[in-house]
Design an enzyme around this catalytic site. Structure first.
Site, PDB file in Angstrom:
ATOM      1  N   HIS A  74     -12.762   1.495   3.556  1.00  0.00           N
ATOM      2  CA  HIS A  74     -12.007   2.676   3.167  1.00  0.00           C
ATOM      3  C   HIS A  74     -12.955   3.782   2.702  1.00  0.00           C
ATOM      4  O   HIS A  74     -14.165   3.581   2.574  1.00  0.00           O
ATOM      5  CB  HIS A  74     -11.002   2.324   2.066  1.00  0.00           C
ATOM      6  CG  HIS A  74      -9.850   1.513   2.562  1.00  0.00           C
ATOM      7  ND1 HIS A  74      -9.772   0.149   2.394  1.00  0.00           N
ATOM      8  CD2 HIS A  74      -8.730   1.866   3.239  1.00  0.00           C
ATOM      9  CE1 HIS A  74      -8.647  -0.305   2.939  1.00  0.00           C
ATOM     10  NE2 HIS A  74      -8.007   0.718   3.453  1.00  0.00           N
TER      11      HIS A  74
ATOM     12  N   LYS B 149       3.504  -3.977   6.278  1.00  0.00           N
ATOM     13  CA  LYS B 149       3.766  -4.042   4.839  1.00  0.00           C
ATOM     14  C   LYS B 149       5.226  -3.700   4.519  1.00  0.00           C
ATOM     15  O   LYS B 149       5.814  -4.260   3.583  1.00  0.00           O
ATOM     16  CB  LYS B 149       2.808  -3.118   4.087  1.00  0.00           C
ATOM     17  CG  LYS B 149       1.390  -3.664   4.011  1.00  0.00           C
ATOM     18  CD  LYS B 149       1.356  -4.992   3.271  1.00  0.00           C
ATOM     19  CE  LYS B 149      -0.021  -5.598   3.195  1.00  0.00           C
ATOM     20  NZ  LYS B 149      -0.025  -6.879   2.459  1.00  0.00           N
TER      21      LYS B 149
ATOM     22  N   TYR C  51      -0.517  -1.022  10.091  1.00  0.00           N
ATOM     23  CA  TYR C  51      -0.607  -1.713   8.800  1.00  0.00           C
ATOM     24  C   TYR C  51       0.615  -1.402   7.953  1.00  0.00           C
ATOM     25  O   TYR C  51       1.193  -2.288   7.310  1.00  0.00           O
ATOM     26  CB  TYR C  51      -1.885  -1.278   8.082  1.00  0.00           C
ATOM     27  CG  TYR C  51      -2.093  -1.910   6.730  1.00  0.00           C
ATOM     28  CD1 TYR C  51      -2.544  -3.213   6.611  1.00  0.00           C
ATOM     29  CD2 TYR C  51      -1.853  -1.186   5.559  1.00  0.00           C
ATOM     30  CE1 TYR C  51      -2.750  -3.794   5.367  1.00  0.00           C
ATOM     31  CE2 TYR C  51      -2.052  -1.756   4.317  1.00  0.00           C
ATOM     32  CZ  TYR C  51      -2.510  -3.058   4.221  1.00  0.00           C
ATOM     33  OH  TYR C  51      -2.705  -3.626   2.985  1.00  0.00           O
TER      34      TYR C  51
ATOM     35  N   SER D 101       0.841  -1.189   0.000  1.00  0.00           N
ATOM     36  CA  SER D 101       0.000   0.000   0.000  1.00  0.00           C
ATOM     37  C   SER D 101       0.880   1.244   0.000  1.00  0.00           C
ATOM     38  O   SER D 101       2.002   1.232   0.512  1.00  0.00           O
ATOM     39  CB  SER D 101      -0.902   0.005   1.236  1.00  0.00           C
ATOM     40  OG  SER D 101      -1.467   1.268   1.455  1.00  0.00           O
TER      41      SER D 101
ATOM     42  N   CYS E 127       0.606   3.597   1.878  1.00  0.00           N
ATOM     43  CA  CYS E 127       0.784   4.088   3.255  1.00  0.00           C
ATOM     44  C   CYS E 127       2.139   3.701   3.835  1.00  0.00           C
ATOM     45  O   CYS E 127       2.476   4.136   4.939  1.00  0.00           O
ATOM     46  CB  CYS E 127      -0.335   3.586   4.153  1.00  0.00           C
ATOM     47  SG  CYS E 127      -0.286   1.828   4.520  1.00  0.00           S
TER      48      CYS E 127
END
Length: 317
Positions: free
Chosen positions: A180, A141, A137, A108, A110
């Site tokens: 989301h 990742k 999160y 992602s 993010c």
């Protein structure tokens, strides 16, 4: 690449995994493996080891993850950190252990620092602090990205990480407790329309800017990575275009047909001010998105209407 190579898609029932499955099937791939979470708990190391040992896929595509919006990330930081690390570590370790030469890891945007320069380049990874509302999160990742890089560097395997911008589309999660921003807006505007066009309250100021990619375009990027040996370990996947959350809300409102008021609750967090992806690396290799935002939202809303009776509330513990 042979159309009968054995490809295991972890998370094949999710929004991204199902889009990858559809795209591969449409391109003529015939040997796809998918196992539901009830049949295989990816958080269970021994179960994953046994599964990969028995199936011996040629390629693993990791589209499995515990995902959610700001609310879910804030309320369940331990699950978002631990469960995502368990899933990806089990898959990556088993893939390496059993000699699988190609692994495509999905993450992602993010993963990049909260105040990184815009647009976000791959080299900005780990140069500053993360956005607090999704750092758990993001940290998980990042460990997956670096694990792929380590295996690639040390053992020469074709392990690559694709970092998409905000994804949306058919098979999305429309649960207001965990979804989301885009699917949440679709549901809120739809329900408000049915409720005599009641006002819709949305989080934040509406000023942050976001980029959105239709999930079928993400699937096409995965297939591109499958069919080509990409020269680097990390690639951004997006449109290279963004808009304010306010503009997104008004676009969705128009497509859904809601005619009421939009109320912005500025007491709620905005998240990162802007997250625009630099996608020049993938463009130079030959991949580019195809679906415009308006078209993608229309497809998403139509799918929502067709499947509205099937939505389940997501429970955390």
């Amino acid at each position: 690449m042979s159309k009968d190579i054995k490809i295991y898609i972890a998370g094949h029932n999710g929004m991204v995994g199902s889009a990858i499955w559809r795209t591969l099937t449409n391109k003529g791939y015939t040997n796809l493996i998918g196992v539901s979470s009830k049949e295989l708990d990816l958080k269970n190391q021994q179960a994953v080891t046994d599964f990969i040992s028995d199936e011996k896929p040629d390629v693993i595509i990791d589209a499995a993850a515990k995902v959610g919006g700001i609310l879910a990330n804030n309320n369940f930081p331990y699950q978002f950190l631990m469960e995502n690390m368990q899933i990806q570590n089990n898959l990556l370790d088993s893939a390496h252990k059993f000699g699988i030469e190609k692994f495509i890891f999905l993450g992602s945007s993010c993963i990049y620092p909260k105040f990184a320069p815009q647009p976000l380049k791959e080299e900005y990874l780990l140069t500053d602090s993360l956005e607090p509302t999704n750092e758990w999160y993001a940290l998980a990742k990042i460990t997956g990205v670096k694990t792929c890089q380590a295996i690639r560097n040390q053992f020469g395997k074709d392990y690559v990480s694709l970092m998409p911008t905000n994804l949306y589309g058919t098979h999305d999660n429309f649960d207001l407790n965990s979804s989301h921003v885009l699917p949440a807006m679709v549901r809120k505007f739809h329900e408000a329309k049915l409720n005599n066009n009641a006002p819709v309250t949305l989080w934040g100021s509406g000023t942050p800017m976001r980029e959105f990619l239709f999930v079928d375009d993400m699937a096409a990027a995965v297939v591109f990575a499958l069919e080509n040996k990409l020269p680097d370990y990390l690639y951004n996947i997006g449109t290279g275009e963004d808009l304010t959350i306010k503009d997104l809300a008004e676009t969705i409102q128009k497509i859904v047909g809601h005619q009421g008021e939009i109320i912005w609750d500025a007491s709620k967090p905005d998240g990162t001010p802007r997250k625009l992806m630099d996608i020049s690396k993938m463009h130079e290799l030959g991949w580019k998105h195809q679906v415009h935002l308006d078209e993608g939202i229309e497809k998403t809303y139509n799918w929502f209407l067709e499947n509205i009776e099937n939505f389940k509330e997501v429970k955390y513990s």
